[in-house]
Design a protein around this motif. Structure first.
Motif, PDB file in Angstrom:
ATOM      1  N   GLN A  93       0.602  -1.221  -0.035  1.00 26.09           N
ATOM      2  CA  GLN A  93      -0.006  -0.015   0.063  1.00 26.09           C
ATOM      3  C   GLN A  93       0.693   1.239   0.088  1.00 26.09           C
ATOM      4  O   GLN A  93       1.696   1.188   0.970  1.00 26.09           O
ATOM      5  CB  GLN A  93      -0.967   0.070   1.243  1.00 26.09           C
ATOM      6  CG  GLN A  93      -1.932   1.047   1.224  1.00 26.09           C
ATOM      7  CD  GLN A  93      -2.853   1.254   2.094  1.00 26.09           C
ATOM      8  OE1 GLN A  93      -2.840   0.456   3.337  1.00 26.09           O
ATOM      9  NE2 GLN A  93      -4.056   1.540   2.042  1.00 26.09           N
TER      10      GLN A  93
ATOM     11  N   GLY B 152      -3.523   3.542  -2.597  1.00 29.53           N
ATOM     12  CA  GLY B 152      -3.770   2.461  -3.614  1.00 29.53           C
ATOM     13  C   GLY B 152      -2.460   1.411  -3.348  1.00 29.53           C
ATOM     14  O   GLY B 152      -1.512   1.575  -2.719  1.00 29.53           O
TER      15      GLY B 152
ATOM     16  N   PRO C 282       0.886   2.076  -7.490  1.00 30.13           N
ATOM     17  CA  PRO C 282      -0.318   1.783  -7.366  1.00 30.13           C
ATOM     18  C   PRO C 282      -1.274   1.806  -8.545  1.00 30.13           C
ATOM     19  O   PRO C 282      -1.128   2.498  -9.406  1.00 30.13           O
ATOM     20  CB  PRO C 282      -0.791   2.966  -6.155  1.00 30.13           C
ATOM     21  CG  PRO C 282      -0.205   3.958  -6.827  1.00 30.13           C
ATOM     22  CD  PRO C 282       1.278   3.477  -6.935  1.00 30.13           C
TER      23      PRO C 282
ATOM     24  N   THR D 162      -5.448  -2.914  -6.313  1.00 31.29           N
ATOM     25  CA  THR D 162      -6.043  -2.370  -5.256  1.00 31.29           C
ATOM     26  C   THR D 162      -7.410  -3.398  -4.814  1.00 31.29           C
ATOM     27  O   THR D 162      -7.374  -3.774  -3.791  1.00 31.29           O
ATOM     28  CB  THR D 162      -6.361  -1.156  -5.217  1.00 31.29           C
ATOM     29  OG1 THR D 162      -5.149  -0.387  -5.553  1.00 31.29           O
ATOM     30  CG2 THR D 162      -7.058  -0.592  -4.022  1.00 31.29           C
TER      31      THR D 162
ATOM     32  N   ILE E  19      -7.396   4.170   1.084  1.00 32.20           N
ATOM     33  CA  ILE E  19      -8.022   3.341  -0.322  1.00 32.20           C
ATOM     34  C   ILE E  19      -9.201   4.121  -0.732  1.00 32.20           C
ATOM     35  O   ILE E  19      -9.218   4.555  -2.172  1.00 32.20           O
ATOM     36  CB  ILE E  19      -8.479   1.913   0.185  1.00 32.20           C
ATOM     37  CG1 ILE E  19      -7.185   1.131   0.896  1.00 32.20           C
ATOM     38  CG2 ILE E  19      -9.016   1.177  -0.978  1.00 32.20           C
ATOM     39  CD1 ILE E  19      -7.429  -0.333   1.439  1.00 32.20           C
TER      40      ILE E  19
END
Length: 375
Positions: free
Chosen positions: A78, A83, A92, A97, A118
């Motif tokens: 992460q 992401g 990301p 994700t 997120i």
């Protein structure tokens, strides 16, 4: 009249699902860090983890995997933006994700990562026309990303954070005259995109936009004499379409429109009876990607010994029910999905469906690489 492209079946056919061999094959990837596959698939390792773990869970073998090590790996993927990359130190992307969120749902460990980050990452990828980009670097539109965004946020209980109706409108613009959907408006219908679009519309409570009979017929026409399914006309059958096609049919309650036993036979004959694992078609090399979607397809067809799979999220049905029951009780992360101004049109999406697969086989009448080491 030409003969449609198809895959020849082997002279010796299989009627058994090699459950133990598949579990052993998948478990091997947990520690195969010295193998070539580990290096060449680094960019998609989070998805490889998801494919492997979901297949193991459907086989009843999830507990044999190293939970803490896997969660730590996912945490390390992460970024500050929220992401997840395909592996540590990778950029990301929305695809990875969703895979990360699915893995955490399997382990009931969503709280191990920054959920609000997120949500911000996913919301930041939505465009003015309602579509989603996959990342912040490339201006690529694709209905895959709409599904990933909706699935990710709904699993987190935060579907209200985006313009759901705007996303639905973009998907509807990708609908074709044959009932199918493409990746962008005007692109040809494809079974993989159809799964993404039907799944996104189901999550949004907008299935009224689907011509169920026209689309169901188009999907059924993907079945060839070998029993396998292809993704579009004049293509070879591939085991992964046992998921992309069947899941869409299951969501639309048209699973019985395909020849279930013939498809089961195609999947079973794509197994490697020595090493375990399932390939894209009989005689080819096995990999975790096709192993998951072969097992998931058999689960949708009610194969005995497999856990039921949810046709929208490609997670065990029990996992999806646990996630949404906690949201309904107000105890889960971001409880309250589907409410709020994020719907963008004053319309609240319906409760996220947890469609149960059939209890028995359907229609009986009575080229992705291996994932390498998963972490």
């Amino acid at each position: 009249m030409t003969t449609p492209m198809d895959a020849p079946l082997p002279t010796v056919t299989h009627t058994e699902l090699f459950l133990e061999k598949h579990a052993k094959y998948l478990h091997w990837f947990e520690g195969a860090v010295d193998e070539l596959e580990y290096c060449i698939t680094e960019h998609l390792r989070v998805s490889g983890v998801y494919w492997t773990l979901t297949a193991m869970d459907l086989l009843g073998e999830l507990e044999s995997m190293d939970r803490e090590r896997i969660i730590k790996f996912v945490q390390g993927c992460q970024h500050e933006c929220g992401g997840f990359g395909g592996s540590t130190s990778h950029d990301p992307h929305l695809l990875y994700t969703l895979s990360a969120v699915q893995v955490l749902c399997l382990y009931d460990a969503v709280e191990a990562v920054d959920v609000e980050a997120i949500v911000r990452f996913v919301c930041g990828l939505q465009q003015e026309d309602g579509s989603f980009h996959g990342d912040t670097f490339v201006n690529e539109q694709d209905t895959r990303f709409t599904f990933c965004a909706f699935a990710c946020l709904s699993l987190l209980g935060r579907l209200d954070a985006v313009d759901v109706q705007g996303g639905v409108a973009f998907v509807v613009r990708c609908r074709n005259f044959d009932g199918g959907f493409g990746c962008v408006p005007g692109s040809e219908s494809h079974a993989g995109q159809i799964f993404c679009c039907v799944g996104a519309l189901a999550i949004a409570g907008a299935m009224h936009h689907v011509d169920v009979d026209a689309l169901g017929w188009w999907l059924c026409e993907r079945q060839l004499r070998s029993g396998g399914l292809n993704g579009r006309p004049e293509k070879l059958p591939d085991v992964c379409y046992s998921w992309w096609v069947l899941s869409a049919l299951a969501i639309m309650d048209r699973l019985h429109w395909v020849d279930g036993p013939a498809l089961q036979g195609f999947i079973l004959n794509a197994q490697d009876e020595e090493t375990g694992g399932i390939a894209d078609r009989p005689g080819d090399v096995v990999d975790p990607f096709h192993t998951l979607f072969g097992v998931a397809g058999l689960s949708l067809l009610g194969w005995p010994g497999l856990a039921p799979v949810n046709p929208i999220y490609c997670l065990p049905q029990r996992t999806v029910e646990r996630v949404f029951s906690r949201q309904a009780a107000g105890a889960g992360v971001g409880a309250g999905a589907g409410a709020g101004a994020g719907t963008g049109a004053g319309e609240t999406p319906a409760a996220v469906p947890c469609i149960p697969p059939p209890a028995s086989s359907v229609g009986t009448g009575s080229s992705a690489p291996g994932a390498g080491a998963i972490i």
